[in-house]
Write a protein that holds these residues in place. Structure first.
Motif, short mmCIF file in Angstrom:
data_model
loop_
_atom_site.label_atom_id
_atom_site.label_comp_id
_atom_site.label_asym_id
_atom_site.label_seq_id
_atom_site.Cartn_x
_atom_site.Cartn_y
_atom_site.Cartn_z
N ALA A 1 13.89 6.51 9.98
CA ALA A 1 13.20 4.82 9.66
C ALA A 1 12.59 5.04 7.81
CB ALA A 1 12.77 4.73 10.31
N VAL A 2 11.75 6.52 7.53
CA VAL A 2 10.81 7.10 6.78
C VAL A 2 11.99 7.51 5.45
CG1 VAL A 2 9.35 8.51 5.93
CG2 VAL A 2 9.11 7.80 8.26
N LEU A 3 13.06 7.23 6.09
CA LEU A 3 13.36 7.47 4.33
C LEU A 3 14.49 6.97 4.40
CD1 LEU A 3 14.89 11.92 5.50
CD2 LEU A 3 13.32 10.49 3.46
N GLY A 4 14.64 5.54 5.25
CA GLY A 4 15.97 4.14 5.15
C GLY A 4 15.48 3.11 4.28
N GLU A 5 16.27 2.33 3.88
CA GLU A 5 16.07 1.64 2.83
C GLU A 5 15.13 0.09 2.87
OE1 GLU A 5 20.17 -0.48 2.19
OE2 GLU A 5 21.24 1.17 2.19
N ASN A 6 14.50 0.15 3.97
CA ASN A 6 13.52 -0.52 4.34
C ASN A 6 12.23 0.45 4.85
OD1 ASN A 6 15.19 -2.80 4.36
ND2 ASN A 6 15.73 -2.79 6.51
N SER A 7 11.51 1.70 4.25
CA SER A 7 10.85 2.34 3.93
C SER A 7 9.71 1.89 2.84
CB SER A 7 10.72 3.27 4.63
OG SER A 7 10.10 4.51 4.42
N GLU A 8 8.75 2.17 3.02
CA GLU A 8 7.50 1.62 1.92
C GLU A 8 7.39 2.84 0.68
OE1 GLU A 8 3.48 -0.10 -0.06
OE2 GLU A 8 3.91 -0.20 1.83
N LEU A 9 7.25 3.76 2.13
CA LEU A 9 7.59 5.65 1.21
C LEU A 9 8.19 5.67 0.54
CD1 LEU A 9 5.82 7.45 4.29
CD2 LEU A 9 4.85 6.72 2.21
N ARG A 10 9.09 5.57 1.61
CA ARG A 10 10.46 5.74 0.11
C ARG A 10 10.77 5.54 -0.75
NH1 ARG A 10 14.84 4.00 -0.93
NH2 ARG A 10 14.98 2.01 0.20
N GLU A 11 10.16 4.21 -0.96
CA GLU A 11 10.31 3.55 -2.57
C GLU A 11 9.38 3.72 -3.15
OE1 GLU A 11 9.57 -1.19 -0.72
OE2 GLU A 11 11.67 -1.42 0.11
N LEU A 12 8.24 3.65 -3.32
CA LEU A 12 7.27 5.36 -3.52
C LEU A 12 7.60 5.81 -3.86
CD1 LEU A 12 4.12 3.33 -1.35
CD2 LEU A 12 4.60 2.18 -3.13
N TRP A 13 7.57 6.66 -3.12
CA TRP A 13 8.32 8.15 -3.90
C TRP A 13 9.20 8.52 -5.20
CZ3 TRP A 13 5.07 12.02 -4.12
CH2 TRP A 13 4.04 11.74 -3.04
N ASP A 14 10.74 7.44 -4.27
CA ASP A 14 11.49 7.21 -5.60
C ASP A 14 11.02 6.19 -6.84
OD1 ASP A 14 13.50 8.10 -3.73
OD2 ASP A 14 14.08 5.93 -3.00
#
Length: 135
Positions: free
Chosen positions: A98-111
């Motif tokens: 979930a953390v690495l998924g498309e609906n994750s703010e963390l992933r978005e922020l790091w990307d």
């Protein structure tokens, strides 16, 4: 979210979660980790304040797995954890998905930050947990 590095505990939310783990009675620590994982798994959109504790919980679980790295950062819990139930391992994998998924703010922020270390660090953590689930 105050973040100072790419480690699993290198942000305010994860550091606060570590403090909550230390403050919890030993018998309730596994439930606290389970709750952090469940929140991440069940979120339609995973806010960073929900994702960071899930990553920290997964790191604590992985530390007890074969091949897992001990949590040695000053921002992790100070008190030792009891032996955690093995059924937390597949939950930790799902939470990291979930953390690495498309609906994750963390992933978005790091990307958005263009970081090249955070996601591989999460992937390595996930690999340890997957191997422990299979073993």
């Amino acid at each position: 979210m105050g973040t100072w590095d790419t480690g699993h505990f290198d942000n305010d939310t994860a550091a606060d979660f570590s403090g909550a783990v230390d403050d919890a009675p030993e018998a309730e620590r596994a439930a606290l980790l389970r709750n952090a994982l469940t929140v991440a798994i069940e979120a339609d959109y995973l806010d960073s304040d929900e994702g960071a504790p899930a990553v920290a919980a997964a790191a604590l679980i992985a530390a007890q797995c074969p091949g897992g790295e001990p949590v040695t950062t000053a921002y992790g819990p100070d008190k030792p954890l009891p032996t955690l139930p093995a059924e937390l391992r597949p939950l930790a994998v799902k939470a990291l998905d979930a953390v690495l998924g498309e609906n994750s703010e963390l992933r978005e922020l790091w990307d958005d930050a263009g970081d090249k270390e955070w996601a591989p660090g999460i992937a390595r953590l996930r690999e340890v947990l997957v191997a422990a689930c299979a073993g």
